[in-house]
Design an enzyme around this catalytic site. Structure first.
Site, mmCIF file in Angstrom:
data_model
loop_
_atom_site.group_PDB
_atom_site.id
_atom_site.type_symbol
_atom_site.label_atom_id
_atom_site.label_comp_id
_atom_site.label_asym_id
_atom_site.label_seq_id
_atom_site.Cartn_x
_atom_site.Cartn_y
_atom_site.Cartn_z
ATOM 1 C CG HIS A 196 -6.338 -6.919 -8.728
ATOM 2 N ND1 HIS A 196 -6.998 -5.766 -9.057
ATOM 3 C CD2 HIS A 196 -5.047 -6.567 -8.516
ATOM 4 C CE1 HIS A 196 -6.157 -4.748 -9.040
ATOM 5 N NE2 HIS A 196 -4.955 -5.208 -8.726
ATOM 6 N N PRO A 221 -8.658 -4.013 -12.539
ATOM 7 C CG PRO A 221 -7.526 -3.652 -14.560
ATOM 8 C CD PRO A 221 -8.860 -4.087 -13.999
ATOM 9 C CD GLU A 249 8.821 4.098 -12.642
ATOM 10 O OE1 GLU A 249 8.922 3.157 -11.827
ATOM 11 O OE2 GLU A 249 7.721 4.595 -12.979
ATOM 12 C CE LYS A 267 -0.401 -0.394 -3.709
ATOM 13 N NZ LYS A 267 -0.110 -0.426 -5.152
ATOM 14 C CD1 TRP A 310 0.743 5.636 -15.558
ATOM 15 C CD2 TRP A 310 2.227 4.149 -14.813
ATOM 16 N NE1 TRP A 310 0.041 4.601 -14.990
ATOM 17 C CE2 TRP A 310 0.919 3.679 -14.526
ATOM 18 C CE3 TRP A 310 3.316 3.379 -14.436
ATOM 19 C CZ2 TRP A 310 0.691 2.466 -13.879
ATOM 20 C CZ3 TRP A 310 3.098 2.168 -13.793
ATOM 21 C CH2 TRP A 310 1.794 1.729 -13.519
ATOM 22 C CG LEU A 364 -2.157 -8.929 -18.344
ATOM 23 C CD1 LEU A 364 -3.527 -9.136 -17.740
ATOM 24 C CD2 LEU A 364 -1.788 -10.110 -19.224
ATOM 25 C CG HIS A 365 -0.745 -4.800 -13.820
ATOM 26 N ND1 HIS A 365 -1.827 -4.220 -14.477
ATOM 27 C CD2 HIS A 365 -1.038 -4.748 -12.498
ATOM 28 C CE1 HIS A 365 -2.712 -3.826 -13.582
ATOM 29 N NE2 HIS A 365 -2.260 -4.140 -12.370
ATOM 30 C CB VAL A 366 1.492 -10.677 -13.091
ATOM 31 C CG1 VAL A 366 1.435 -11.754 -12.014
ATOM 32 C CG2 VAL A 366 0.785 -11.151 -14.355
ATOM 33 C CG HIS A 367 -0.530 -7.237 -8.399
ATOM 34 N ND1 HIS A 367 -0.433 -5.954 -7.918
ATOM 35 C CD2 HIS A 367 -1.531 -7.213 -9.322
ATOM 36 C CE1 HIS A 367 -1.320 -5.192 -8.519
ATOM 37 N NE2 HIS A 367 -2.007 -5.933 -9.378
#
Length: 223
Positions: free
Chosen positions: A202, A205, A119, A141, A109, A210-213
């Site tokens: 965090h 994960p 998306e 969310k 995804w 790699l992703h940033v919130h």
């Protein structure tokens, strides 16, 4: 509220139901069209059960289908432990597990988003640079209307960075780029300034790419 169940064809699904935030402009209408039943009162304090009109009962529904055992486990009450992961444990235990079970189809995804197969209409901002670029989009969310619940994800274009465990000083330009352009894009689109954003990574994960919130400082961040 989360519920696990089987569909007609025997495949499993996870359904998450969440009340939508109240519209501040409609609070008066909500109270006028609701029925109050007193639970208890003490001096100036009272607690009522409030039955609202159907028009004020918006519910957000998220569905994962078909749901794997890993999806279902994620939404069940976790049996938490505190562990110290040494570099040796990461190399000998964690990394082989990630490569075997947490990559490939598990993050298909993510690649669909990066390749604009899915998306693409939800993208808030994109930097196509192969080394320091990323795609910013709303997290599932967030209902995209309640600004104090703002929740976005920046997904990096590079596919060789699994998590913050992989980061070195070499990746500072990437991280700075995400911070600066991500905050700017959110301020431009939603009017939320940088000082009202919580920007973080965090470990471990939720998924291993790699992703940033980016969340509003008033958002009650899960875990």
């Amino acid at each position: 509220f989360q519920e696990e169940g089987e569909s007609a064809n025997g495949t499993k699904a996870v359904v998450t139901l969440e009340r939508k935030a109240f519209d501040p402009d409609r609070i008066a209408d909500l109270l006028l069209k609701s029925t109050l039943t007193l639970d208890f009162s003490n001096a100036e304090y009272s607690v009522y059960n409030l039955a609202t009109a159907e028009e004020h009962c918006g519910i957000k529904c998220d569905v994962i289908h078909p749901a794997t055992a890993k999806h279902i486990a994620k939404y069940q009450e976790p049996d938490l432990r505190v562990l110290r992961e040494t570099p040796a444990i990461y190399k000998d235990v964690t990394l082989p597990y990630i490569e075997a079970d947490e990559r490939g189809d598990r993050i298909k995804w993510v690649y669909n988003i990066l390749e604009k197969k899915k998306e693409s209409e939800r993208i808030i901002f994109e930097d196509p640079d192969p080394a320091n670029g990323f795609i910013l989009l709303p997290d599932m969310k967030w209902d995209q209307s309640t600004l104090t619940d703002l929740y976005c994800l920046a997904i990096v274009n590079r596919r060789d960075i699994i998590s913050l465990r992989c980061l070195t000083s070499e990746h500072l330009p990437l991280l700075n780029n995400i911070l600066e352009k991500g905050c700017e894009a959110i301020a431009t689109r939603f009017g939320v300034p940088r000082e009202k954003l919580r920007v973080y990574l965090h470990y471990p994960p939720t998924f291993y790419h790699l992703h940033v919130h980016f969340t509003h400082v008033q958002f009650d961040t899960p875990s």
